[in-house]
Design a protein around this motif. Sequence first.
Motif, mmCIF file in Angstrom:
data_model
loop_
_atom_site.group_PDB
_atom_site.id
_atom_site.type_symbol
_atom_site.label_atom_id
_atom_site.label_comp_id
_atom_site.label_asym_id
_atom_site.label_seq_id
_atom_site.Cartn_x
_atom_site.Cartn_y
_atom_site.Cartn_z
ATOM 1 N N HIS A 244 -11.038 45.021 37.642
ATOM 2 C CA HIS A 244 -11.176 45.240 36.198
ATOM 3 C C HIS A 244 -11.434 43.890 35.532
ATOM 4 O O HIS A 244 -10.631 42.957 35.642
ATOM 5 C CB HIS A 244 -9.908 45.870 35.618
ATOM 6 C CG HIS A 244 -9.968 46.043 34.127
ATOM 7 N ND1 HIS A 244 -9.440 45.133 33.249
ATOM 8 C CD2 HIS A 244 -10.533 47.022 33.368
ATOM 9 C CE1 HIS A 244 -9.653 45.545 32.003
ATOM 10 N NE2 HIS A 244 -10.310 46.691 32.052
ATOM 11 N N GLY A 247 -16.207 42.229 29.792
ATOM 12 C CA GLY A 247 -17.604 41.809 29.604
ATOM 13 C C GLY A 247 -17.866 41.293 28.194
ATOM 14 O O GLY A 247 -16.927 40.900 27.490
ATOM 15 N N VAL A 275 -21.454 48.406 39.227
ATOM 16 C CA VAL A 275 -20.590 48.740 38.092
ATOM 17 C C VAL A 275 -20.188 50.199 38.236
ATOM 18 O O VAL A 275 -21.039 51.094 38.266
ATOM 19 C CB VAL A 275 -21.302 48.491 36.749
ATOM 20 C CG1 VAL A 275 -20.398 48.911 35.594
ATOM 21 C CG2 VAL A 275 -21.685 47.018 36.623
ATOM 22 N N GLN A 278 -17.746 51.681 32.561
ATOM 23 C CA GLN A 278 -17.735 50.770 31.417
ATOM 24 C C GLN A 278 -17.155 51.486 30.220
ATOM 25 O O GLN A 278 -17.550 52.599 29.882
ATOM 26 C CB GLN A 278 -19.149 50.273 31.083
ATOM 27 C CG GLN A 278 -19.194 49.389 29.849
ATOM 28 C CD GLN A 278 -20.606 49.050 29.411
ATOM 29 O OE1 GLN A 278 -21.568 49.506 30.033
ATOM 30 N NE2 GLN A 278 -20.741 48.274 28.345
ATOM 31 N N LYS A 281 -16.086 46.785 26.178
ATOM 32 C CA LYS A 281 -16.222 45.529 26.909
ATOM 33 C C LYS A 281 -15.455 45.529 28.229
ATOM 34 O O LYS A 281 -15.480 44.530 28.953
ATOM 35 C CB LYS A 281 -15.737 44.366 26.051
ATOM 36 C CG LYS A 281 -16.607 44.104 24.823
ATOM 37 C CD LYS A 281 -16.116 42.877 24.087
ATOM 38 C CE LYS A 281 -16.998 42.561 22.880
ATOM 39 N NZ LYS A 281 -16.545 41.339 22.175
ATOM 40 N N TYR A 283 -14.936 46.572 31.997
ATOM 41 C CA TYR A 283 -15.762 46.992 33.122
ATOM 42 C C TYR A 283 -14.895 47.173 34.370
ATOM 43 O O TYR A 283 -13.965 46.384 34.625
ATOM 44 C CB TYR A 283 -16.834 45.944 33.434
ATOM 45 C CG TYR A 283 -17.958 45.898 32.440
ATOM 46 C CD1 TYR A 283 -19.178 46.504 32.711
ATOM 47 C CD2 TYR A 283 -17.801 45.227 31.219
ATOM 48 C CE1 TYR A 283 -20.218 46.456 31.803
ATOM 49 C CE2 TYR A 283 -18.833 45.168 30.303
ATOM 50 C CZ TYR A 283 -20.045 45.787 30.590
ATOM 51 O OH TYR A 283 -21.074 45.735 29.683
ATOM 52 N N VAL A 285 -15.663 47.202 38.244
ATOM 53 C CA VAL A 285 -16.744 46.890 39.176
ATOM 54 C C VAL A 285 -16.228 46.982 40.607
ATOM 55 O O VAL A 285 -15.037 46.775 40.879
ATOM 56 C CB VAL A 285 -17.324 45.480 38.919
ATOM 57 C CG1 VAL A 285 -17.923 45.405 37.521
ATOM 58 C CG2 VAL A 285 -16.251 44.408 39.099
#
Length: 346
Positions: A244, A247, A275, A278, A281, A283, A285
């Motif tokens: 986590h 972004g 990814v 989302q 902001k 994310y 991944v």
Amino acid sequence: MRSSGSGKSGGRGNNRGAGNNRDQKQGQGRPRKPRPEERRYDVGPGATKDGPKSGRGGARPSSGKGGGRTAPARSREYETRIEERNRDRYAGRKDVKLPKTFPGAEQEGERLQKVLARAGYGSRRACEELIDQARVEVNGEIVLEQGKRVDPEKDEVKVDGLTVATQSYQFFSLNKPAGVVSTMEDPEGRQCLGDYVTNRETRLFHVGRLDTETEGVILLTNHGELAHRLTHPKYGVKKTYLAHIVGPIPRDLGKRLKDGIQLEDGYARADHFRVVEQTGKNYLVEVTLHEGRKHIVRRMLAEAGFPVDKLVRTAFGPITLGDQKSGWLRRLSNTEVGMLMKEVDL
């Protein structure tokens, strides 16, 4: 006229007197037999005429409702003499060899279906069906007949192309919670991996490590060679993580991670990046890599400009986390163990 009380008392007295006279009459004729409380129960050579001379004890226990007497235990000295006599009697005899009672008994090794059953592939009958279906091979050759014998320590046994752990090996997957130290014992008293396997008879050890604050799959086993190969860079076993980060992230972040990130101990490269989710902001991944250096995922993303808030390892080679809850320990299936061994050429 005598009262009833005095009559009863007199009756008791007369009975007692009659008993005494009876004992006196017996004494005048033949010798009186000793009463139970007067008998002796000596055993062995030094026994008296009032007790048994053999070592089998005295009177037999009574089967009546009133109970009976049990023969006293033989003396320790007498038991020692019996043991010495038996030892001398059988000292010169050779070991008796029992005859072979079934064909092939003179062969070495264990029957293949027995080895498979002990490894967890079902009952012996179910393992015989695996052999009938030509799904079992020994040392690279498919077994087509029942009754084949194998040496579990030397022969390579496979089912459906996957190696069978024929010895008493154990394999577990733990979903390590955050805050648990990746050691089997911690001198500082912190919660560690050993706390989850304290009731195991066999000593287990962990395969690789996870940071204290990192969650997810960590393997525990007593198979030393497998554990060594799973962590050796030569075999390049891949591990998958969910991280986590905050972004926004550039579109070329995945390419940068695959090309390699320069760290203080050399370049580190990811095998895969995507990814997953989302939310504004925030994310989520996924990073897959085959390296096992300390804090490798956290350091790579931090060097790229995205410090990790939370990290979970979701897969170690073919072993995935799935729906396994945090803190739960589960035994790996035979198929999973075979896949792990295939991953490292075992």
